[in-house]
Enzyme design. Structure first.
Site, PDB file in Angstrom:
ATOM      1  N   HIS A  95       0.825  -1.202   0.000  1.00  0.00           N
ATOM      2  CA  HIS A  95       0.000   0.000   0.000  1.00  0.00           C
ATOM      3  C   HIS A  95       0.865   1.261   0.000  1.00  0.00           C
ATOM      4  O   HIS A  95       0.976   1.968   0.995  1.00  0.00           O
ATOM      5  CB  HIS A  95      -0.950  -0.017   1.206  1.00  0.00           C
ATOM      6  CG  HIS A  95      -2.067  -0.993   1.049  1.00  0.00           C
ATOM      7  ND1 HIS A  95      -2.664  -1.646   2.099  1.00  0.00           N
ATOM      8  CD2 HIS A  95      -2.705  -1.446  -0.062  1.00  0.00           C
ATOM      9  CE1 HIS A  95      -3.613  -2.443   1.649  1.00  0.00           C
ATOM     10  NE2 HIS A  95      -3.653  -2.339   0.344  1.00  0.00           N
ATOM     11  N   CYS A 144       4.650 -11.652   2.440  1.00  0.00           N
ATOM     12  CA  CYS A 144       5.524 -11.339   3.569  1.00  0.00           C
ATOM     13  C   CYS A 144       5.701 -12.595   4.437  1.00  0.00           C
ATOM     14  O   CYS A 144       4.712 -13.263   4.766  1.00  0.00           O
ATOM     15  CB  CYS A 144       4.905 -10.215   4.394  1.00  0.00           C
ATOM     16  SG  CYS A 144       5.732  -9.909   5.971  1.00  0.00           S
ATOM     17  N   HIS A 182      -9.418  -5.769   4.437  1.00  0.00           N
ATOM     18  CA  HIS A 182      -7.988  -5.647   4.151  1.00  0.00           C
ATOM     19  C   HIS A 182      -7.492  -6.913   3.458  1.00  0.00           C
ATOM     20  O   HIS A 182      -7.902  -8.023   3.804  1.00  0.00           O
ATOM     21  CB  HIS A 182      -7.217  -5.422   5.451  1.00  0.00           C
ATOM     22  CG  HIS A 182      -5.803  -4.978   5.245  1.00  0.00           C
ATOM     23  ND1 HIS A 182      -4.792  -5.856   4.929  1.00  0.00           N
ATOM     24  CD2 HIS A 182      -5.230  -3.758   5.291  1.00  0.00           C
ATOM     25  CE1 HIS A 182      -3.661  -5.191   4.804  1.00  0.00           C
ATOM     26  NE2 HIS A 182      -3.889  -3.910   5.014  1.00  0.00           N
ATOM     27  N   GLU A 241      -4.770  -8.557   3.598  1.00  0.00           N
ATOM     28  CA  GLU A 241      -4.123  -9.555   4.457  1.00  0.00           C
ATOM     29  C   GLU A 241      -5.164 -10.435   5.148  1.00  0.00           C
ATOM     30  O   GLU A 241      -5.011 -11.654   5.222  1.00  0.00           O
ATOM     31  CB  GLU A 241      -3.249  -8.875   5.509  1.00  0.00           C
ATOM     32  CG  GLU A 241      -2.535  -9.873   6.414  1.00  0.00           C
ATOM     33  CD  GLU A 241      -1.748  -9.210   7.526  1.00  0.00           C
ATOM     34  OE1 GLU A 241      -1.690  -9.790   8.637  1.00  0.00           O
ATOM     35  OE2 GLU A 241      -1.182  -8.125   7.295  1.00  0.00           O
ATOM     36  N   CYS A 262       3.250  -8.048  13.838  1.00  0.00           N
ATOM     37  CA  CYS A 262       4.667  -8.217  13.508  1.00  0.00           C
ATOM     38  C   CYS A 262       5.556  -7.281  14.318  1.00  0.00           C
ATOM     39  O   CYS A 262       5.120  -6.229  14.786  1.00  0.00           O
ATOM     40  CB  CYS A 262       4.892  -8.037  12.008  1.00  0.00           C
ATOM     41  SG  CYS A 262       4.692  -6.359  11.406  1.00  0.00           S
ATOM     42  N   SER A 296      -2.642   2.981   3.356  1.00  0.00           N
ATOM     43  CA  SER A 296      -1.900   2.118   4.284  1.00  0.00           C
ATOM     44  C   SER A 296      -2.554   2.102   5.661  1.00  0.00           C
ATOM     45  O   SER A 296      -2.607   3.125   6.349  1.00  0.00           O
ATOM     46  CB  SER A 296      -0.453   2.611   4.398  1.00  0.00           C
ATOM     47  OG  SER A 296       0.204   1.979   5.469  1.00  0.00           O
ATOM     48  N   ASN A 325      -1.516   0.571   8.432  1.00  0.00           N
ATOM     49  CA  ASN A 325      -0.609   0.753   9.569  1.00  0.00           C
ATOM     50  C   ASN A 325      -0.142   2.203   9.677  1.00  0.00           C
ATOM     51  O   ASN A 325       0.057   2.709  10.773  1.00  0.00           O
ATOM     52  CB  ASN A 325       0.571  -0.230   9.502  1.00  0.00           C
ATOM     53  CG  ASN A 325       1.553   0.064   8.399  1.00  0.00           C
ATOM     54  OD1 ASN A 325       2.451   0.881   8.561  1.00  0.00           O
ATOM     55  ND2 ASN A 325       1.405  -0.595   7.275  1.00  0.00           N
ATOM     56  N   SER A 350       5.228   0.310   4.572  1.00  0.00           N
ATOM     57  CA  SER A 350       5.401   0.198   3.126  1.00  0.00           C
ATOM     58  C   SER A 350       6.092   1.406   2.500  1.00  0.00           C
ATOM     59  O   SER A 350       6.259   1.464   1.283  1.00  0.00           O
ATOM     60  CB  SER A 350       4.024   0.008   2.459  1.00  0.00           C
ATOM     61  OG  SER A 350       3.383  -1.143   2.957  1.00  0.00           O
TER      62      SER A 350
END
Length: 263
Positions: free
Chosen positions: A22, A76, A104, A106, A172, A200, A202, A244
């Protein structure tokens, strides 16, 4: 990124479902290198499908292979670990609960790794109690970029209603470090610059934490968006970025700040 550029330089046609990460600058570089973004899979006689960093469901892998694509997996490694944990829990008879954003990439990828339907919880206010109360045994994983601070209240409620829980904190390490860092930096600096794409998740969370601690927090995608007026009275500027954001973009932002506010 290395996987994407290596694939692009191989001479074969390389396709990608959605954005590799992203960040618009990164996506542009990948497309300029020769990776073509597509919205859906179509039959090919030759070509490869680049699986983006967020991962994908088993159906995407299987369908791509049937349609003639070679698979280049750029998922990832930390997301792959979530897939592994979720599948193992499912095989052990746990109902899978994912704490994350439903839409999302993920999260949809994690859901797509499972044989049964996972329950996705986006936040404390959105916990479906009727469904939760019917679960006797839950395996819980988390979207890798979720906020740590959101977990205690959600887990407390789940433990209250579900007899057996196997919880795995799959946020993570880079995300944890960023979230811990952003709790201190806004208090230590007059102004905060957060760098990252508006797409994004995050980066958005980092900005929200910063803004809650320091109203002089600004979210930019590049150095071009920085305004001199923001820095007029700032003696110290804190800079951080989403996962990212390319290092080159961060350096450009820092360089512009140093030009506006020379030491």
């Amino acid at each position: 990124m290395d996987i994407a550029f290596k694939a692009a330089s191989s001479g074969k046609m390389v396709f990608m479902l959605g954005d590799i990460v992203h960040n618009e600058a990164v996506v542009k570089k990948v497309e300029e290198a020769g990776v073509k973004k597509i919205n859906r899979l179509r039959p090919v006689t030759t070509g490869a499908l680049l699986i983006r960093a967020h991962g994908a469901g088993k159906n995407t892998f299987n369908r791509a292979k049937k349609l003639g694509y070679e698979i280049i997996d750029a998922t990832c490694p930390m997301v792959k670990e979530i897939h592994k944990i979720a599948r193992k829990l499912e095989n052990q008879g746990y109902r899978i609960i994912i704490i994350g954003d439903k839409k999302h990439a993920e999260v949809t990828g994690i859901c797509g790794q499972l044989n049964s339907k996972a329950l996705v919880i986006e936040g404390f206010q959105n916990i479906p109690l009727k469904k939760i109360k019917k679960i006797a045994k839950a395996g819980i994983v988390i979207q890798s970029t979720q906020l740590l601070d959101h977990l205690p209240a959600i887990l407390k409620l789940l433990h209250k209603h579900i007899p057996k829980i196997s919880f795995h904190n799959t946020i993570c390490n880079p995300t944890r470090a960023k979230q811990n860092e952003i709790k201190a930096m806004p208090l230590e600096n007059d102004l905060m610059i957060i760098i990252g794409s508006k797409t994004s998740a995050n980066t958005k969370r980092i900005y929200e934490i910063s803004r809650s601690l320091n109203k002089n927090s600004y979210w930019v995608n590049s150095a071009k968006q920085i305004k001199k007026s923001w820095l007029a009275n700032a003696k110290s500027v804190g800079v951080t970025a989403g996962a990212s954001t390319p290092e080159s973009t961060i350096r450009e932002v820092i360089a512009k700040i140093e030009i506006i506010c020379p030491a």
